[in-house]
Design an enzyme around this catalytic site. Sequence first.
Site, short mmCIF file in Angstrom:
data_model
loop_
_atom_site.label_atom_id
_atom_site.label_comp_id
_atom_site.label_asym_id
_atom_site.label_seq_id
_atom_site.Cartn_x
_atom_site.Cartn_y
_atom_site.Cartn_z
CE LYS A 154 1.33 -18.14 -1.10
NZ LYS A 154 0.36 -19.24 -1.02
CG ASP A 171 -7.66 -4.07 3.07
OD1 ASP A 171 -8.73 -3.96 3.69
OD2 ASP A 171 -7.40 -3.43 2.04
CE1 TYR A 182 -2.80 -3.28 0.95
CE2 TYR A 182 -4.41 -1.52 0.97
CZ TYR A 182 -4.11 -2.86 0.91
OH TYR A 182 -5.12 -3.78 0.82
CG ASP A 194 -2.46 -20.19 0.64
OD1 ASP A 194 -1.77 -19.97 1.65
OD2 ASP A 194 -2.06 -20.87 -0.31
#
Length: 332
Positions: free
Chosen positions: A171, A228, A124, A204
């Site tokens: 991740k 988010d 971001y 995930d």
Amino acid sequence: MNKTITLIYGDGIGKDIIDATIKIIERAGVKINWDRQEAGLSAYEKYGNPLPEETIKSIEKNKIALKGPLTTPVGTGFRSVNIALRQYFKLFANIRPVKSFDGIDSLYKDLDFVVVRENTEGLYTGIEFMVNDNIAQSVKIISRDASLKICNFAFELARQEKREKVTLTHKANIMKLSDGLFLRVGREVANEYKDIQFEDIIVDAMAMRMVMNPRNFSVIVAPNLYGDILSDLGAGLIGGLGIAPSGNIGDDFAIFEPVHGSAPDIAGKNIANPISAILSGAMMLKHIDEVEAAFKIEKALKNILKNKENCTVDIGGKLSTTEFADAVIANI
Ligand code: NAI
């Protein structure tokens, strides 16, 4: 002396839901001088600037703001004012409690966990390039400093709220350097909080486990983008964004706001659901040590929401925004 807090209605339904919130805060017994300022599309249309200098100065002075949603043009126009505020005031932690209410239709009851999202970097930062006409590139930044701050914050929050476990999501199997650093820092911090359990889960798998078994989580700490997405997922588990509050917290400043947007489709109709704004107001009260008033508001909401009829139309009730606010006021 009354505390002065910056108040930003924002765009769309902002005025309706923030007016409801400040009436309820007053009824809960907290006197606040509201320093009314502008931001968002309405400020842009009036002053040619979506984040006027006056608004920034007001927050600099008062340190705390309560804010409605701001409209951001899609794909063009000014950059998100929300992100600008978070970066300018170094609001490094976005706190999103996920707490269910009995009367509201939802996938789960008795949920109570908190998503702690890193709020200043990750994907971001807004650093993007066109490499050529057909390839766009976004830059993801993960720093040791920001990771350390957010992981420490998550463990401190767990301690304060007597929560037993912190789950870090990442991740790092694919983004070995950036998410790898976030995970490494999280493990270092966990070593200093032996009283709190720690686990890490790849993002995930995390999404699936939050849907299948959300009661397993207590505090979830995540880099910006995953935080988010997973905090919206959390809101989905308890009945939607309309009942999910948030606080953006830094070392010196804090801004509290509902998590939903400006809902232009229902603006001006007096039907918006103010619960997210009201709960954000209650979070703000806890932040300024008005804990008793915050509990009064939360208790009144809990009582009212036992009966679906007492909700706004978006969640199956019959009340308008102002009627709902009056019902909360009568219950406090
Ligand atoms: P949105 O959250 O404004 O609306 C999505 C849907 O939910 C709409 O059907 C809306 O009517 C409904 N909704 C939202 N809040 C509601 C409430 N309190 N009561 C009843 N129904 C409600 O999301 P959307 O349409 O994607 O965004 C609209 C604008 O808001 C955009 O410009 C977006 O950038 C901005 N936005 C601002 C945020 C903020 O300031 N924190 C957060 C999210 C979006």
